[in-house]
Write an enzyme that holds these catalytic residues in place. Sequence first.
Site, PDB file in Angstrom:
ATOM      1  CB  SER A 170      -0.896   0.000   1.241  1.00 40.62           C
ATOM      2  OG  SER A 170      -1.638   1.209   1.316  1.00 40.62           O
ATOM      3  CB  SER A 171       1.627   3.789  -2.563  1.00 41.20           C
ATOM      4  OG  SER A 171       1.928   2.872  -3.577  1.00 41.20           O
TER       5      SER A 171
END
Length: 380
Positions: free
Chosen positions: A91-92
């Site tokens: 998840s950036s």
Amino acid sequence: MITADQRHAALIDTLVRSGELVDDRLIAAFRATPRHLFIPEAGALTVHGTVLDRRTSPDAWLAAVYADDAIITQVDDGDPARPRGRPTSSSSAPTIVARMLEAADLRDGQRVLEIGTGTGWNAALLAARLGDANVTTLEVDAEVLAGARSALAASGRSPTVHLRDGETGYPPGAPYDRTIATCSVTRVPRAWIEQTRVGGIVVTPWTAMEGAGVLAPLTVAADGSAAGRFRGGLGFMLLRGQRSPDAPSHDIGAEPDETRLVDVDPITPLTEFATAFPITFMVPRWRMGLRRMGTGMGLWLSATDGPSWARVYPYGSVWTVEQGGPRSLWDEVESATAEWNALGSPDQDRFGLTVAPDDRHRVWLDTPNGPGWDFAQPNR
């Protein structure tokens, strides 16, 4: 204990105050789409390698979820037989997610193709902004996709989701107004440009060398080209079909053809993004990394088109440079560095990329007609 809702609200407020989130409709989408719904309760890692488990450490889990940092959700493609510890899905960081979606310049009614569903958070944000029916998202990994489907359903979002290699896009839904990649590429796939309408934007992280990337919003032209200026540095995992092989550097066990000493630190500039990024595309077909070399931490360089190599390591108050093979790789790096300095040491935001109709990639300075460097296809 600070609740998830409080942490979520604080994160979005921070993104707005920092200027990363500007579009009111996009801000509303972020407020309606909590990140914690898309992070596994167990098995994820921080970028520092800390294991996250909501069941045993709920406060630490929640604090990590709402920190402005990436969270690793898969390593080694989920294959325990390959224990390298290489992150392969994540998840950036929220700042990066906001920056990419702002760069996409989203408008009501637009249709978007997302490459790389990952946790599903970015797809949910797009669906909240544009409507579920306008978002198609592709994921190559079945296990990752199963988690994303579950999270999307729990969040009440239902974009179109396909298990598919995103490198080829999704022709049945084309043309799209925007194509957004959540993975980095060294070569922008032709399918992404062809499946984006004229005047539309392909938003992708781009890198000449893994680990030193930039955000590249590329506007598609009628002749089949796409071009745009870079917007800040960022790091993303490479598109799976463009990964480099796990090959050792050519210098391992090799005797140098040339050895010399230098009295100015040559290693630090190639380990800092601002000074390393332009060299990564000005020198063709190479890679580098750090390794302990007896007298301290050294830098190795290895060509991807043959056996050429270089290594640099501290030697008392100076540094030793060794190189071998048909290319004088270190000389090429020095020449590129001198060229960059002669141009005024421009930062990454002054550069841009044009992908020609025949897929030639050209990095340019200031304007598409300015000084440029043809980016050679990496040998893999």
